[in-house]
Design an enzyme around this catalytic site. Structure first.
Site, PDB file in Angstrom:
ATOM      1  N   GLY A 123     -15.082  10.675  35.896  1.00 23.49           N
ATOM      2  CA  GLY A 123     -15.296  10.523  37.329  1.00 23.49           C
ATOM      3  C   GLY A 123     -14.364   9.492  37.913  1.00 23.49           C
ATOM      4  CG  ASP A 156     -23.022  -1.484  44.527  1.00 19.65           C
ATOM      5  OD1 ASP A 156     -23.693  -1.108  45.500  1.00 19.65           O
ATOM      6  OD2 ASP A 156     -22.058  -0.842  44.078  1.00 19.65           O
TER       7      ASP A 156
END
Length: 832
Positions: A508, A625
């Site tokens: 990815g 995050d």
């Protein structure tokens, strides 16, 4: 005698009636030609939304004529008439109609403010002032039966102060070139025009903020018929409906509210930021502000003041300087800046030969330099210094790569950057040789030299160790077991090329690079992150290596090693067989459905991992995050908190840290938007938002088939607090197969975690104890920010949808930030 008594009684009755008539008339929305407003008398709009009268801001003893919200508990002034000319006695002052104008008379009956109309087409005696339910004060001809349809002679919407109300406008007059501006108050107790203003740039169809009406430091970006290009938050704004009007005479923006019952406003704040606020229940909630960083406001700290985004307060005087006005700094008005503690010697001695002996320079490293320097062609830093010394007006210099920059007069817009920031420069500030910063002379210098030498020796020793380790491992088999258990392996770039078959199997792509699957010679699987963004990647690399390389926990992803060869920066992780939590929640059709018991264990495992980061490490580590994409699952579905590229380390001696906004929209805590110091509670908020998605198996924000926006946290909070079908909140794929008490517990924890005020969010330690059954959890209040959604699911105002799922479980999605902050507090606790 009886007649006399009756006579006086009648007089009293008449006077009482007159007083009642006078006060009742002022309680209406109009000031007519025969009325005056003084003291505590006010005018209220017809719908009761706004009130006009005398007010005193804060602890001030001065009076102003203003308009404020009638139904808002905290007095919030939206317009001020006599901003620069206050009065001391409101009982002796008068607001009245005089010669066709609305005027304010002071104690001496002198006009200190007026609508200033030269002439009117109507009879001056028929002019009235009417306060509208939109907050607009209108002067018009009151004669006739349908006077409301008469064109206004004057209106406050055309003469705004610091607030832009719905229905108002900030226009540019093409005939005169005049611009309407929002101008900030000087400080919280003085509505006099401050230094910051918002105005329309008609050429680019955008709004800009200026300092002192000349230095532009923020722009909204061009209008594209839907949003301002540099304000992406508007894409998900369902409060305001903006419209751009462009005629032959003028151009302007105006806006309205989708829900007329909402109370909302834009202000040009004393902080130099434009802010969007809405009233929710008992307090104002900030939805966004620009610029996001306080130090992004030009000259916020005034002359010789330094702005530091990583400290509170943001403003401090440079060494050798003091506050110009202590009282202003107490009110957080830093515009006056700082002055030298001791005047420059050259100002008292004009002999050039003595300048070098009597004035010195203080070195200030890691600074963002002031604008508008004077460039001088010199060959060395010594010549640059001499050039400044020869001119008494020169207050600072900087030298870099044969470039000499000089600054004359006051230094503005200085910003202290973090050590190691690539944008930092060194500036030399001119001070008197008698300044206290130079006291101690040789002793201080010796200490500085000693510290510098000690640091240099330490750095050289560390570099020698690192190089020795890399040299020893260079020729060894990649990933062999010869290394010390738990230590990082310094991989060679060619070794990782071989392990990944020349980066063939791409898993990815994220914001800082791509991730590839690889296999080491011992057959163990790895995930290699190849950092491709040179500027951000370098910083990302240093952060991840220094952070993850020092910690080990079963619920944290393990960094096995790294590669650093020139611009080639790579990180090597353990490969996670089951991918990311996001892939199982949002792509369930392709993967095995996570049963409820497994989801509960995943929630507990993530909490344990965050607890370790926050409380068990030597330094508190704030991940910054937390989201499903950054939770990886091993072959046994054990959750691992991953991707520490945004992590922020906080020493144990500090309770909070200031940092630039980071993370992913939809998971950001409200405190991010103000650029204020954050704590580990920012992770708690993100964890709570992720819990909702773990429960529902869907993104928190989705578009329905009818085109409406559905926001799951508001529904979950309402069912949790008010009671309802708690199992109805579950992922449909679970077919209601779950322990109802566990689902309720998770929902309560999630609601506590996303409270607007960080102080009442639980710690991750408390969350772990609750999920382990060691601590009970009380019913939480519905967060104030979610109350906007309780009555209607059609609008998104405060929180926004999360970014789309990453293509890979091993990568980070691009960062995008939008959040807001509530200034209110709730006196309650998540636990008994």
């Amino acid at each position: 005698m009886i007649l006399t008594n009756h006579y006086y009684t009648m007089i009293h009755l008449v006077l009482i009636c007159l007083c009642i008539e006078s006060f009742s008339s002022l309680a209406a929305d109009t000031i007519s030609g025969n009325q005056t407003l003084s003291g505590n008398q006010t005018v209220v709009s017809s719908g009761g939304k706004f009130e006009l009268g005398f007010f005193t801001p804060g602890a001030s003893s001065k009076y102003y004529i203003g308009i404020w919200y009638k139904k808002v508990r905290n007095e919030t002034v939206v317009w001020v008439a006599n901003r620069e000319t206050p009065i001391l006695d409101s009982n002796s002052a008068q607001l009245k109609i005089l010669d066709g104008n609305l005027v304010l008379l002071n104690e001496s009956r002198a006009i200190i403010w007026s609508t200033d109309l030269n002439s009117t087409s109507s009879s001056k005696s028929s002019v009235v002032a009417v306060l509208g339910d939109d907050g607009n004060l209108v002067l018009r001809d009151g004669s006739g039966s349908n006077s409301t349809s008469v064109e206004p002679l004057w209106e406050s919407f055309d003469n705004p102060s610091d607030t832009w109300l719905p229905g108002g406008r900030l226009a540019y007059d093409k005939r005169t070139g005049k611009k309407q501006r929002l101008i900030s108050w000087k400080n919280t107790e003085d509505p006099a025009p401050g230094l910051f203003s918002l105005e329309l740039d008609p050429k680019r169809k955008q709004y800009i903020i200026k300092w002192n009406k000349r230095e532009q430091y923020w722009k909204s970006g061009a209008w594209n018929e839907h949003i301002f290009s540099d304000v992406p938050e508007m894409r998900l704004n369902y409060i305001y409906n903006f419209t751009y009007i462009d005629t032959a005479n003028e151009s302007y923006f105006t806006y309205s509210l989708y829900n007329p019952s909402d109370i909302s406003r834009f202000i040009m704040d004393v902080s130099g930021q434009i802010k969007q606020l809405s009233w929710v229940s008992t307090d104002w909630i900030l939805f966004w502000s620009q610029p996001r960083q306080q130090c992004g406001v030009y000259a916020y700290c005034g002359a010789f003041g330094s702005c530091n985004q990583n400290s509170l307060p943001f403003c401090n005087c440079l060494p050798g300087f003091k506050h110009k006005s202590e009282s202003d700094w107490v009110l957080k008005d830093y515009s006056g800046g700082c002055v030298r503690e001791i005047d420059l010697q050259c100002e008292n001695n004009r002999s050039r030969s003595s300048y070098g002996r009597e004035d010195k320079f203080l070195m200030q490293p890691y600074m963002s330099l002031p604008l508008h320097p004077q460039s001088v062609a010199v060959g060395s830093i010594g010549e640059c210094k001499s050039s400044c010394l020869r001119n008494c007006s020169c207050t600072a210099y900087a030298y870099d790569e044969n470039s000499c920059s000089l600054w004359n007069g006051e230094l503005l817009n200085l910003q202290q950057l973090a050590q190691g920031d690539g944008n930092g420069r060194t500036i030399y500030i001119r001070l008197s040789a008698s300044s206290s910063v130079f006291s101690g002379g040789k002793n201080n210098r010796g200490a500085v030299i000693g510290a510098s030498l000690g640091s240099a020796v330490a750095v050289l020793a560390l570099l020698a160790i690192v190089m020795a380790v890399m040299w020893r491992r260079r020729g060894k088999s990649v990933g062999s077991s010869n290394g010390v258990e738990g230590s990082l392996v310094a991989f060679g770039y060619k070794d990782l090329q071989n392990a990944t078959k020349n980066f063939l199997d791409k898993l990815g792509e994220g914001g800082f690079g791509s991730v590839f699957r690889g296999t080491l010679p011992d057959s163990s699987a790895i995930a290699v992150k190849k950092l491709e963004s040179i500027g951000q990647g370098e910083k990302q690399f240093r952060t991840e290596v220094s952070t993850i390389g020092t910690i080990q926990h079963m619920n944290l992803v393990r960094l096995r090693g790294f590669c650093s060869e020139g611009n080639k920066k790579l990180l090597v992780y353990d490969y996670m067989d089951k991918g990311s939590l996001a892939s199982h929640l949002f792509h369930a059709n392709e993967l095995k459905v996570l049963e409820w018991k497994m989801r509960y264990e995943i929630a507990l495992g993530i909490a344990r991992g965050l607890l370790y980061l926050h409380e068990k490490c030597r330094d508190c580590i704030i991940h910054c995050d937390i989201k499903p994409e950054n939770i990886l699952l091993d072959s046994e579905f054990c959750p691992k908190v991953a991707d520490f590229g945004l992590a922020k380390l906080v020493g144990r001696d500090f309770s909070r840290v200031l940092t630039t906004m980071r993370g992913t929209r939809g998971y950001l805590a409200p405190e991010w938007i103000l650029g204020v110091a954050i704590t580990a509670k920012a992770d708690v908020y993100s964890y709570g938002m992720m819990l909702f998605e773990l429960i529902s198996g869907r993104r928190n924000s989705e578009n329905s088939e009818e085109g409406r926006v559905k926001y799951f946290p508001s529904l979950a909070a309402r069912v949790t607090v008010d009671g309802g079908d708690i199992l109805g909140l579950l992922d449909a794929a679970l077919d209601r197969n779950a322990d109802v008490e566990e689902v309720l517990k998770i929902c309560k924890v999630a609601c506590w975690c996303i409270q607007d005020e960080e102080d009442i969010r639980p710690s991750m330690g408390q969350v772990v104890q609750i999920l382990e059954g060691l601590m009970d959890v009380n019913t939480p209040p519905i967060p104030r920010s979610l109350q906007l959604f309780v009555e209607s699911q059609e609008r998104i105002v405060f929180f926004t949808d999360s970014t789309s799922a990453s293509q890979s479980s091993q990568t980070k999605s691009n960062n995008s930030s939008t959040s807001s902050r509530s200034n209110s507090r709730t006196a309650t606790s998540p636990t008994d």
